[in-house]
Design a protein around this motif. Structure first.
Motif, PDB file in Angstrom:
ATOM      1  N   ASN A  87       0.826  -1.206   0.000  1.00  0.00           N
ATOM      2  CA  ASN A  87       0.000   0.000   0.000  1.00  0.00           C
ATOM      3  C   ASN A  87       0.861   1.256   0.000  1.00  0.00           C
ATOM      4  OD1 ASN A  87      -2.306   1.560   0.081  1.00  0.00           O
ATOM      5  ND2 ASN A  87      -2.563   1.408   2.277  1.00  0.00           N
ATOM      6  N   PHE A  88       1.977   1.223   0.723  1.00  0.00           N
ATOM      7  CA  PHE A  88       2.837   2.393   0.800  1.00  0.00           C
ATOM      8  C   PHE A  88       3.545   2.672  -0.519  1.00  0.00           C
ATOM      9  CE2 PHE A  88       3.772   3.631   5.414  1.00  0.00           C
ATOM     10  CZ  PHE A  88       2.471   3.351   5.793  1.00  0.00           C
ATOM     11  N   VAL A  89       3.851   1.636  -1.265  1.00  0.00           N
ATOM     12  CA  VAL A  89       4.611   1.827  -2.500  1.00  0.00           C
ATOM     13  C   VAL A  89       3.704   2.223  -3.668  1.00  0.00           C
ATOM     14  CG1 VAL A  89       4.515  -0.476  -3.562  1.00  0.00           C
ATOM     15  CG2 VAL A  89       6.635   0.856  -3.685  1.00  0.00           C
ATOM     16  N   ASP A  90       2.405   2.199  -3.469  1.00  0.00           N
ATOM     17  CA  ASP A  90       1.454   2.527  -4.536  1.00  0.00           C
ATOM     18  C   ASP A  90       1.333   4.042  -4.652  1.00  0.00           C
ATOM     19  OD1 ASP A  90      -0.468   2.318  -6.512  1.00  0.00           O
ATOM     20  OD2 ASP A  90      -2.127   2.065  -5.099  1.00  0.00           O
ATOM     21  N   GLY A  91       2.367   4.677  -5.251  1.00  0.00           N
ATOM     22  CA  GLY A  91       2.372   6.120  -5.352  1.00  0.00           C
ATOM     23  C   GLY A  91       2.602   6.650  -6.749  1.00  0.00           C
ATOM     24  N   LEU A  92       2.988   5.803  -7.690  1.00  0.00           N
ATOM     25  CA  LEU A  92       3.190   6.212  -9.072  1.00  0.00           C
ATOM     26  C   LEU A  92       2.386   5.295  -9.983  1.00  0.00           C
ATOM     27  CD1 LEU A  92       7.058   6.877  -9.202  1.00  0.00           C
ATOM     28  CD2 LEU A  92       5.220   8.536  -8.891  1.00  0.00           C
ATOM     29  N   ASP A  93       2.087   5.772 -11.165  1.00  0.00           N
ATOM     30  CA  ASP A  93       1.305   4.989 -12.117  1.00  0.00           C
ATOM     31  C   ASP A  93       2.036   3.705 -12.471  1.00  0.00           C
ATOM     32  OD1 ASP A  93      -0.282   7.185 -12.019  1.00  0.00           O
ATOM     33  OD2 ASP A  93       0.157   7.912 -14.037  1.00  0.00           O
ATOM     34  N   GLY A  94       1.381   2.573 -12.234  1.00  0.00           N
ATOM     35  CA  GLY A  94       1.934   1.285 -12.605  1.00  0.00           C
ATOM     36  C   GLY A  94       3.006   0.757 -11.678  1.00  0.00           C
ATOM     37  N   LEU A  95       3.304   1.457 -10.581  1.00  0.00           N
ATOM     38  CA  LEU A  95       4.415   1.039  -9.725  1.00  0.00           C
ATOM     39  C   LEU A  95       4.060  -0.194  -8.904  1.00  0.00           C
ATOM     40  CD1 LEU A  95       7.238   1.515  -8.663  1.00  0.00           C
ATOM     41  CD2 LEU A  95       6.296   3.137  -7.006  1.00  0.00           C
ATOM     42  N   ALA A  96       2.980  -0.130  -8.139  1.00  0.00           N
ATOM     43  CA  ALA A  96       2.632  -1.245  -7.253  1.00  0.00           C
ATOM     44  C   ALA A  96       2.291  -2.502  -8.048  1.00  0.00           C
ATOM     45  CB  ALA A  96       1.463  -0.857  -6.346  1.00  0.00           C
TER      46      ALA A  96
ATOM     47  N   HIS B 207       1.550   4.847 -16.916  1.00  0.00           N
ATOM     48  CA  HIS B 207       1.530   6.306 -17.052  1.00  0.00           C
ATOM     49  C   HIS B 207       1.212   6.744 -18.481  1.00  0.00           C
ATOM     50  CE1 HIS B 207       2.572  10.410 -16.040  1.00  0.00           C
ATOM     51  NE2 HIS B 207       3.385  10.462 -17.085  1.00  0.00           N
ATOM     52  N   PRO B 208       0.258   7.653 -18.664  1.00  0.00           N
ATOM     53  CA  PRO B 208      -0.627   8.248 -17.666  1.00  0.00           C
ATOM     54  C   PRO B 208      -1.791   7.309 -17.339  1.00  0.00           C
ATOM     55  CG  PRO B 208      -1.069   9.206 -19.797  1.00  0.00           C
ATOM     56  CD  PRO B 208       0.073   8.258 -19.997  1.00  0.00           C
ATOM     57  N   ALA B 209      -2.007   7.051 -16.074  1.00  0.00           N
ATOM     58  CA  ALA B 209      -2.996   6.063 -15.640  1.00  0.00           C
ATOM     59  C   ALA B 209      -4.417   6.556 -15.903  1.00  0.00           C
ATOM     60  CB  ALA B 209      -2.822   5.767 -14.151  1.00  0.00           C
ATOM     61  N   ARG B 210      -5.263   5.644 -16.347  1.00  0.00           N
ATOM     62  CA  ARG B 210      -6.674   5.941 -16.548  1.00  0.00           C
ATOM     63  C   ARG B 210      -7.495   5.579 -15.320  1.00  0.00           C
ATOM     64  NH1 ARG B 210      -9.206   3.103 -19.946  1.00  0.00           N
ATOM     65  NH2 ARG B 210     -10.559   4.733 -20.832  1.00  0.00           N
ATOM     66  N   ILE B 211      -6.936   4.758 -14.460  1.00  0.00           N
ATOM     67  CA  ILE B 211      -7.610   4.350 -13.236  1.00  0.00           C
ATOM     68  C   ILE B 211      -6.560   3.901 -12.230  1.00  0.00           C
ATOM     69  CG2 ILE B 211      -7.960   1.987 -14.050  1.00  0.00           C
ATOM     70  CD1 ILE B 211     -10.570   1.892 -12.478  1.00  0.00           C
TER      71      ILE B 211
END
Length: 435
Positions: free
Chosen positions: A159-168, A218-222
């Motif tokens: 949950n903490f690493v979910d900060g950029l598009d597609g990262l987590a 990136h760029p994330a749609r959701i």
């Protein structure tokens, strides 16, 4: 292997197909929070992507239950049902948080309840393999506390690493791939039936992430939101619990020679997997650093800030995509490096390769402004930012027909623009000369 691939593909397909309708539902439902100070994106983006991921999880488990080789996992073990029960609870909690927001302590309590539900259905740590000692049996209370702690740590790390598009989703997919290789080797390579549930969980987790990733790059749609990040964190923790605390070391000694040799042989993977997984070492490190940083400032450990690893990469000057790929690189290096070392810990080449790749990663971290260029034959397969810039021949002059002379083209009118606007420019000059 074919049945695992089929399960993975079904999970990925269902997740991918559900994400589009879920995005529209999230927009209608108003699950598009305002931009916060710590956010990287600049436009409100719908959440609730975890709904599609949970649908993919259910589809993958349903498919596996009807396959000839995998249905024995459901007949001989209660772990898939335990996973589904815990995942359902954590998913409902995440959906509520994505829509209305839930207090951090309430979420922590919900995570512990979900872990407790899995423990009650048999998904718990029974013993710990200790190098040089053998297997250490745990009491029911000790096993429950260790299981709950592992689940909570893994969920919050993802949950903490979910900060950029597609990262987590990308990092967890890499972790699941490495974990699948390890679990599959134990099951089919050494005939350990107790590793079958963890192998199935890893295949389903890969499908969930791969199906959602195209919508989240990136760029994330959701965004997956907490309903997705906590869900994939729980699935990852369930696989770690299943294979680390339930694979009997007495079975390992059949191929390692003795119980002590078996434990020693599995040290490169067993002990790191227990606390909780080497393959998610980067998110866990980010989690621990965040707790220390916020506590040192007198804040709550659950207070949001912009001090995560991916935020630091952006501050160094890395682009959004480059920061994500660097995090991918370190996750893959740690995860697959650990698996390779567990297969042949005596090989010097494995250590040398890990050291060389680590040095390469450090060089990439120190060169945030460097943009690699693909060779010309590969330009059609890479994004435009990695292609060699093509210069367009500029038209230096424009002919004014009524005066029979050449006039310079104004700034900004070059190439195709100058050619298309030449007649209008000449007409404007004619009108100006008449006045």
């Amino acid at each position: 292997m074919r049945e695992y691939l089929l399960t993975l593909c079904v999970t990925a397909a269902v997740t991918y197909l559900l994400t589009g309708p879920v995005r529209k539902f999230a927009i209608v439902a108003g699950a598009m929070p305002e931009i916060r100070a710590r956010d990287v994106h600049r436009e409100p983006t719908p959440r609730l992507g975890g709904i599609a991921m949970f649908g993919g999880l259910c589809a993958g488990l349903l498919m596996a239950a009807h396959l000839s080789n995998l249905k024995s996992v459901f007949e001989l073990s209660n772990e898939p049902r335990a996973l589904l029960s815990g995942a359902g609870l954590i998913w409902i909690l995440g959906v509520l948080d994505d829509k209305w927001g839930v207090d951090a302590l309430v979420k922590l309590g919900g995570q512990m309840i979900a872990a407790g539900v899995m423990v009650l259905q048999g998904l718990t740590i029974l013993w710990i393999p200790v190098p040089g000692v053998g297997s250490v049996s745990l009491t029911p209370m000790q096993g429950t506390l260790l299981t709950v702690a592992l689940v909570v740590i893994t969920i919050n790390a993802v949950n903490f690493v979910d900060g950029l598009d597609g990262l987590a989703s990308g990092m967890v997919c890499i972790a699941a791939a490495a974990f699948f290789m390890y679990a599959y080797r134990l099951w089919f390579g050494h005939g350990l039936e107790a590793a079958a549930p963890a192998t199935l969980f890893a295949a389903v987790l890969m499908g969930m992430c791969l199906g959602f990733l195209p919508h989240n790059m990136h760029p994330a749609r959701i965004f997956m939101g907490d309903s997705g990040s906590m869900l994939i964190g729980l699935v990852m923790a369930a696989g770690a619990i299943s294979i680390t605390g339930q694979v009997d070391p007495d079975a390992l000694k059949l191929w390692a020679g003795s119980e002590r040799a078996a434990i020693q042989a599995m040290v490169p993977v067993y002990i790191p997997l227990l606390l909780p997984l080497t393959v998610i070492a980067v998110p866990v490190a980010d989690l621990l650093l965040a707790i220390v940083r916020r506590t040192w400032k007198g804040q709550s450990p659950f207070a949001a800030d912009r001090g995560h690893l991916h935020h630091r990469l952006l501050e160094l000057g890395h682009s959004h995509s480059r920061a994500v790929f660097i995090m991918y690189f370190w996750s893959a290096l740690i995860g697959f490096g650990t698996v390779a070392y567990s297969v042949n810990s005596a090989s010097v080449w494995v250590l040398l390769l890990i050291v060389a790749l680590s040095a390469m990663g450090l060089v990439l971290l120190l060169m945030p402004r460097f943009t690699p260029r693909a060779p010309r034959w590969a330009e059609r397969f890479v994004p435009p930012r990695y292609r060699r810039r093509k210069t367009v021949a500029a038209v230096p002059v424009a002919t004014v027909e009524d005066r029979g002379e050449e006039e310079p083209v104004p700034a900004g009118l070059h190439g195709a623009t100058a050619i298309g606007d030449r007649s209008r420019f000449a007409h404007a000059r004619k009108i100006g000369s008449n006045h």
